[in-house]
Enzyme design. Structure first.
Site, short mmCIF file in Angstrom:
data_model
loop_
_atom_site.label_atom_id
_atom_site.label_comp_id
_atom_site.label_asym_id
_atom_site.label_seq_id
_atom_site.Cartn_x
_atom_site.Cartn_y
_atom_site.Cartn_z
N ASP A 221 0.82 -1.21 0.00
CA ASP A 221 0.00 0.00 0.00
C ASP A 221 0.86 1.26 0.00
OD1 ASP A 221 -2.82 1.03 0.48
OD2 ASP A 221 -1.78 1.98 2.15
N GLU A 281 14.41 -13.98 0.11
CA GLU A 281 14.77 -15.11 0.99
C GLU A 281 14.03 -16.37 0.57
OE1 GLU A 281 13.66 -13.90 4.96
OE2 GLU A 281 15.19 -12.32 5.01
C1 NOJ Z 1 -4.38 3.15 -0.51
C2 NOJ Z 1 -5.56 2.26 -0.41
O1 NOJ Z 1 -5.81 1.70 -1.67
C3 NOJ Z 1 -6.73 3.10 0.07
O2 NOJ Z 1 -7.94 2.39 0.02
C4 NOJ Z 1 -6.41 3.58 1.45
O3 NOJ Z 1 -7.44 4.43 1.90
C5 NOJ Z 1 -5.08 4.36 1.47
N1 NOJ Z 1 -4.04 3.65 0.80
C6 NOJ Z 1 -4.63 4.61 2.88
O4 NOJ Z 1 -4.22 3.40 3.45
#
Ligand code: NOJ
Length: 562
Positions: A221, A281
């Site tokens: 993310d 790894e």
């Molecule tokens: C990206 C994610 O796809 C989204 O849904 C989220 O709100 C933000 N990152 C914050 O974590």
């Protein structure tokens, strides 16, 4: 470190665009299917999608012909941001199921030859995570530096001008420490301090925990937020009002700054090296696919993927947020083809954070009642542009963006920026599995977490299975054809010039093999002069007729010629 040194890093990346191996690694240029856990399929009957629900529908996903799935965060979470606010990185959110359910899902994927990527949030947690409770309690504890704390500015305000992607200041006051805490998204999502070696070691162990269970890699993310300027310098104002890769509607205050010091900072690169070492790894090495948002991501993507000590691939929001006009499509192709590391980026037209692709990118076609044709054209584009692709659940059905009333909005981002920004609730509505079933077959609960849309019933899976001309059946054919031509995953992309206004073209080149692709965004047909006579259509949507060196391409048509 200054912005100029950051640019030097970028130049390094661009001059080291290596050719992909042949045959390519499994992840390079692959086709993934994003499963948005909340809304895919509810097996337990409580109204929320769950892990067993995904396992139940795995044959359907396999039938599409994708290489793997990306599963949105299943971890324990108060769900302020639908799971991107994690309160325990090693536990499953109980309504989604159990660890046994997760093991079953992993095994079921592998039985079918599907890879499975888990969504992992390395850069922040929930404020209900035990680590944060401890860190916020005092400046002296073991975890005092696990989050990003700063003293107030002399006037008592926050230490700098950073703002959250979701609107408002990126700092929250913590009375117990008499300090501000940095939070790049929601107030309840404090940033983890990955520069602290203990924190980084812990997150690397979290990675190992899931990799040991057998997953094939991670969708990471918000990798633009892994680090931030150590001196906490304020951002300058944006040079222009554009900031196109940023979502949140036209007036999101986040667009007003140039994010030199809070996004995509040079300090992130050494962290990527650690993260990659963990993936390496394992044998064979596991794949790391980063989400790169909020920044000029086509240009920056190579920096995150070049060489063998960073991520394997990234996806960005450029095709989602910039594709509104033909002019922009052309410009995008140019920019992308200049910077792409072959096969190390994934084409994404929508996901759980963006409106449905066909409504967002092709509103005229939708208004003309031609959304299914436009959906096929966009799928063609996604499958034939350089790089891999991520199909968001429901895109294989050509779903349009549903209209929700204000009282159905639950997304905190939308609540912060309403009515400028409709938010992410629409794209998160349940998948319509059966036209005539309660909740369109998503759930047996009387009140699912989100109502199935009656307007989407006619596009349900069971309807489309029975219709040879449906978007679903087309998607299967398209992906089968894509798999039959491995060069599509790794070939170079060159933008073709001098085409009619509504048409874009690109040539995929691999050794002596060339594939010319043309896509007509207009509703009427167009005539195109080809570089040579005798080319044959290998795959098309809509009408495409070749006579000598002339191609006639129907409105919303697309064709690959060789
Ligand atoms: C990206 C994610 O796809 C989204 O849904 C989220 O709100 C933000 N990152 C914050 O974590």
């Amino acid at each position: 470190m200054s912005g100029q040194e950051g640019d030097a890093d970028l130049v390094y990346a661009i001059t080291h665009l290596e050719a992909p191996p042949d045959p390519p690694e499994w992840w390079r240029g692959a086709a993934f299917y994003e499963v948005y856990l909340h809304s895919f399929n509810d097996a337990s009957g409580d109204g929320l999608g769950d892990l067993r629900g995904v396992t139940e529908r795995l044959d359907y996903i396999t039938s599409l012909g994708v290489d793997g799935i990306w599963l949105t965060p299943p971890y324990a979470s108060p769900q302020d941001d639908n799971g991107y606010d994690v309160s325990d990185f090693r536990a499953i959110h109980p309504p989604f199921g159990t660890m046994d359910d997760m093991n079953e899902l992993i095994a079921a994927c592998h039985d079918r030859g599907l890879r499975i990527l888990l969504d992992l949030v390395l850069g922040h947690s929930s404020d209900q995570h035990a680590w944060f409770e401890e860190s916020a309690a005092s400046r002296d504890g073991d975890k005092a530096d696990w989050y990003v704390w700063a003293d107030p500015a002399p006037d008592g305000g926050p230490p700098n001008n950073w703002i959250s992607s979701f609107g408002g200041r990126a700092w929250r006051w913590e009375p117990r420490r008499a300090q501000y805490c940095y939070r790049p998204f929601l107030r309840s999502q404090p940033a983890l301090n990955l520069a602290n070696q203990q924190v980084m070691a812990e997150m690397l162990d979290v990675m190992r925990f899931w990799l040991d269970l057998g997953i094939d890699g991670f969708r990471l993310d918000a990798i633009q937020c892994l680090s931030f300027d150590g001196a906490l310098r304020s951002n300058p104002p944006a040079r222009d009002a554009e900031n196109p890769s940023v979502g949140g509607g036209p007036n999101n205050p986040f667009k007003g700054q140039m994010h030199l010091f809070d996004r995509d900072v040079p300090e992130a690169i050494p962290l990527l090296h650690h993260i990659r070492r963990v993936a390496d790894e394992y044998d064979p090495p596991r794949a790391l696919i980063g989400e790169l948002a909020d920044v000029d991501s086509s240009r920056l993507a190579p920096k995150y993927t070049v060489g063998d000590d960073r991520l394997h691939a990234v996806y960005d929001f450029d095709l989602i947020n910039r594709g509104e006009t033909i002019w922009d499509w052309r410009r995008m192709l140019d920019i992308r083809s200049r910077y792409l590391v072959p096969g190390a980026s994934l084409n994404v037209f929508t996901n759980h954070d963006s409106p449905r692709a066909v409504s967002n990118l092709m509103p005229e076609a939708c208004a003309a009642g031609r959304s299914a044709e436009a959906a096929k054209m966009l799928l063609f584009l996604q499958a034939t542009l350089s790089g891999g692709m991520i199909l968001f659940q429901g895109e294989e059905l050509g779903l349009e963006q549903p209209n929700l009333s204000a009282d159905e909005i639950t997304d905190p981002w939308a609540k912060a920026l309403w009515p400028d920004f409709e938010g992410r609730d629409g794209v998160r509505c349940p998948i319509p599995w059966e036209e005539d079933a309660a909740s369109a077959g998503f759930s047996d609960a009387d009140t699912p977490w989100k109502r199935a849309r009656d307007g989407q019933r006619a596009m349900a899976v069971d309807v489309q299975e029975a219709d040879p001309a449906s978007v679903l059946r087309y998607t299967r054919d398209l992906l089968a054809w894509r798999r039959s031509l491995p060069m599509l995953r790794i070939a170079r992309e060159v933008t073709l010039q001098d085409l009619p206004g509504n048409v874009i073209g690109y040539r995929r080149e691999y050794g002596d093999t060339h594939l010319n692709c043309y896509v007509n965004f207009g509703l009427g047909s167009e005539k195109i002069t080809l570089p040579q006579a005798g080319l044959k259509a290998l795959f098309a949507t809509g009408t495409a007729t070749v006579e000598g060196d002339r191609l006639t391409l129907g409105g919303l048509g697309a064709v690959a010629l060789a």
